[in-house]
Design a protein around this motif. Structure first.
Motif, mmCIF file in Angstrom:
data_model
loop_
_atom_site.group_PDB
_atom_site.id
_atom_site.type_symbol
_atom_site.label_atom_id
_atom_site.label_comp_id
_atom_site.label_asym_id
_atom_site.label_seq_id
_atom_site.Cartn_x
_atom_site.Cartn_y
_atom_site.Cartn_z
ATOM 1 N N SER A 82 0.864 3.546 -3.351
ATOM 2 C CA SER A 82 0.325 4.899 -3.161
ATOM 3 C C SER A 82 1.375 5.946 -3.517
ATOM 4 O O SER A 82 1.062 6.958 -4.159
ATOM 5 C CB SER A 82 -0.138 5.092 -1.714
ATOM 6 O OG SER A 82 -1.265 4.297 -1.457
ATOM 7 N N ALA A 83 2.600 5.709 -3.092
ATOM 8 C CA ALA A 83 3.668 6.673 -3.376
ATOM 9 C C ALA A 83 3.868 6.810 -4.892
ATOM 10 O O ALA A 83 3.927 7.929 -5.421
ATOM 11 C CB ALA A 83 4.964 6.231 -2.703
ATOM 12 N N PHE A 142 5.711 6.332 4.716
ATOM 13 C CA PHE A 142 4.942 6.822 3.568
ATOM 14 C C PHE A 142 5.533 8.121 3.026
ATOM 15 O O PHE A 142 5.664 8.313 1.808
ATOM 16 C CB PHE A 142 3.480 7.025 3.973
ATOM 17 C CG PHE A 142 2.603 7.389 2.819
ATOM 18 C CD1 PHE A 142 2.335 6.468 1.821
ATOM 19 C CD2 PHE A 142 2.072 8.661 2.712
ATOM 20 C CE1 PHE A 142 1.535 6.803 0.740
ATOM 21 C CE2 PHE A 142 1.275 9.011 1.637
ATOM 22 C CZ PHE A 142 1.003 8.077 0.647
ATOM 23 N N THR A 143 5.912 9.010 3.950
ATOM 24 C CA THR A 143 6.505 10.280 3.517
ATOM 25 C C THR A 143 7.813 10.024 2.767
ATOM 26 O O THR A 143 8.067 10.622 1.709
ATOM 27 C CB THR A 143 6.761 11.186 4.742
ATOM 28 O OG1 THR A 143 5.523 11.362 5.433
ATOM 29 C CG2 THR A 143 7.290 12.545 4.329
ATOM 30 N N GLN A 183 0.835 -1.210 0.000
ATOM 31 C CA GLN A 183 0.000 0.000 0.000
ATOM 32 C C GLN A 183 0.870 1.261 0.000
ATOM 33 O O GLN A 183 0.590 2.215 -0.730
ATOM 34 C CB GLN A 183 -0.937 -0.042 1.221
ATOM 35 C CG GLN A 183 -2.040 0.988 1.206
ATOM 36 C CD GLN A 183 -1.583 2.296 1.803
ATOM 37 O OE1 GLN A 183 -0.853 2.309 2.792
ATOM 38 N NE2 GLN A 183 -1.999 3.411 1.200
ATOM 39 N N ILE A 184 1.917 1.244 0.809
ATOM 40 C CA ILE A 184 2.814 2.416 0.856
ATOM 41 C C ILE A 184 3.468 2.619 -0.519
ATOM 42 O O ILE A 184 3.477 3.729 -1.063
ATOM 43 C CB ILE A 184 3.900 2.224 1.947
ATOM 44 C CG1 ILE A 184 3.272 2.328 3.339
ATOM 45 C CG2 ILE A 184 5.017 3.268 1.787
ATOM 46 C CD1 ILE A 184 4.229 1.989 4.474
ATOM 47 N N ALA A 228 8.995 1.352 1.663
ATOM 48 C CA ALA A 228 7.769 0.555 1.793
ATOM 49 C C ALA A 228 8.025 -0.703 2.623
ATOM 50 O O ALA A 228 7.237 -1.031 3.520
ATOM 51 C CB ALA A 228 7.251 0.172 0.408
ATOM 52 N N TYR A 245 4.179 4.388 10.104
ATOM 53 C CA TYR A 245 3.534 4.430 8.791
ATOM 54 C C TYR A 245 3.741 5.792 8.124
ATOM 55 O O TYR A 245 4.113 5.865 6.943
ATOM 56 C CB TYR A 245 2.034 4.132 8.930
ATOM 57 C CG TYR A 245 1.290 4.245 7.629
ATOM 58 C CD1 TYR A 245 1.210 3.159 6.763
ATOM 59 C CD2 TYR A 245 0.708 5.449 7.241
ATOM 60 C CE1 TYR A 245 0.564 3.264 5.541
ATOM 61 C CE2 TYR A 245 0.066 5.570 6.031
ATOM 62 C CZ TYR A 245 -0.016 4.479 5.184
ATOM 63 O OH TYR A 245 -0.648 4.595 3.977
ATOM 64 N N CYS A 246 3.511 6.857 8.880
ATOM 65 C CA CYS A 246 3.628 8.205 8.308
ATOM 66 C C CYS A 246 5.053 8.482 7.830
ATOM 67 O O CYS A 246 5.253 9.060 6.752
ATOM 68 C CB CYS A 246 3.207 9.255 9.339
ATOM 69 S SG CYS A 246 1.433 9.269 9.617
#
Lengths: 99, 184
Positions: free
Chosen positions: B49-50, B113-114, B45-46, B132, B109-110
């Motif tokens: 999405s990125a 993800f960033t 997902q990470i 990820a 997670y943040c």
């Protein structure tokens, strides 16, 4: 916890019911047979405890399914949680020797 | 038994009740591949999405949806299996272990993800994969640590949620996303 909120509840004076209520706080909902096995009691004994606690509004039950068979799911209510908390606080006061 | 218990009786009753709750929590089992599937789904997902957000349009943008759908499917299947396996449902397990609402899991997670997003905007694809994977591992580790604490203190942990932290982290992540996309 404030002393004023500590009160022994007559329904929870039975160790089996206190145990049942405390176990219910560890989960959100539990199936009847799982709770029966965890408490090591018979169906009829658990039924009596659950019926009594439900009549006081301390737990609620609903019909559902588990592993393909019909069963009953039981959960503690907000009122039950408050009463349990108050009862436990009262027991702690007794242990600490507070009158 | 409606008379006032003695201190010894009160202590014995309380200890027995608490021990029963701990026993129940420790007997709860996780379905097979529980942590690994959640970790892979989060890493996927990470990463998707990125890449999808960095691409902004064209087919890569659909990767965002694919990653979210895979995570949602894995989460749903594993939680249904958990309930079926144990004959019990614990909202805190769903929130803390699968949805990562704990402070540590949310921050992990943040951060991941960033990092993945910045790497994707920079075209550093190897770094997207690294961020990820690290995010997936960290997320799972946070869930495992929470489960250990829950099994030692189920009464205190089962209903403790950190929704405020979760909401704040989400807000920060969303703001960061908007700023990144706007800057791009």
């Amino acid at each position: 916890m404030a002393r004023s909120s500590a009160r022994l509840d007559p329904q929870l004076q039975a160790p089996a019911r206190l145990k049942l209520m405390t176990m219910m706080t560890a989960v959100s909902e539990i199936e009847f047979a799982t709770l029966r096995d965890a408490l090591e009691v018979t169906d009829s004994v658990l039924s009596k405890h659950v019926s009594l606690l439900a009549s006081e509004g301390y737990v609620k039950s609903r019909k559902g399914t588990h592993a393909g068979r019909r069963t009953t799911w039981i959960s503690i209510t907000a009122a039950g949680r408050r009463v349990l908390s108050s009862h436990v606080a009262a027991l702690r006061q007794i242990i600490d020797g507070v009158d | 038994m409606e008379s006032r218990p003695t201190p010894d009786e009160a202590a014995g009753t309380l200890d027995e009740a608490r021990a029963a709750a701990v026993r129940l929590a420790r007997e709860l089992q996780l379905p097979s591949h529980f942590h690994s599937s959640v970790g892979v789904a989060i890493a996927l997902q990470i990463g998707t999405s990125a890449v999808g957000i960095a691409a902004q349009d064209g087919w890569p943008a659909w990767l965002v949806v694919v990653g979210l759908a895979v995570f949602a499917a894995v989460a749903a299947v594993q939680l249904v299996r958990f309930r079926r396996l144990n004959g019990a449902w614990v909202w805190a397990v769903a929130n803390q272990v699968v949805l990562g609402s704990g402070t540590a899991a949310t921050l992990t997670y943040c951060l991941a993800f960033t990092a993945a997003l910045l790497a994707a905007f920079g075209g550093l694809w190897w770094l997207v994969v690294l961020a990820a994977v690290a995010g997936g591992i960290g997320y799972v580790r946070c869930g495992q640590l929470w489960l250990r604490r829950y099994r030692n203190d189920p009464v205190g942990r089962a209903h403790r949620e950190s929704t405020v932290v979760f909401a704040l982290a989400g807000l920060v992540a969303a703001t960061g996303l908007v700023l990144l996309v706007a800057g791009h």
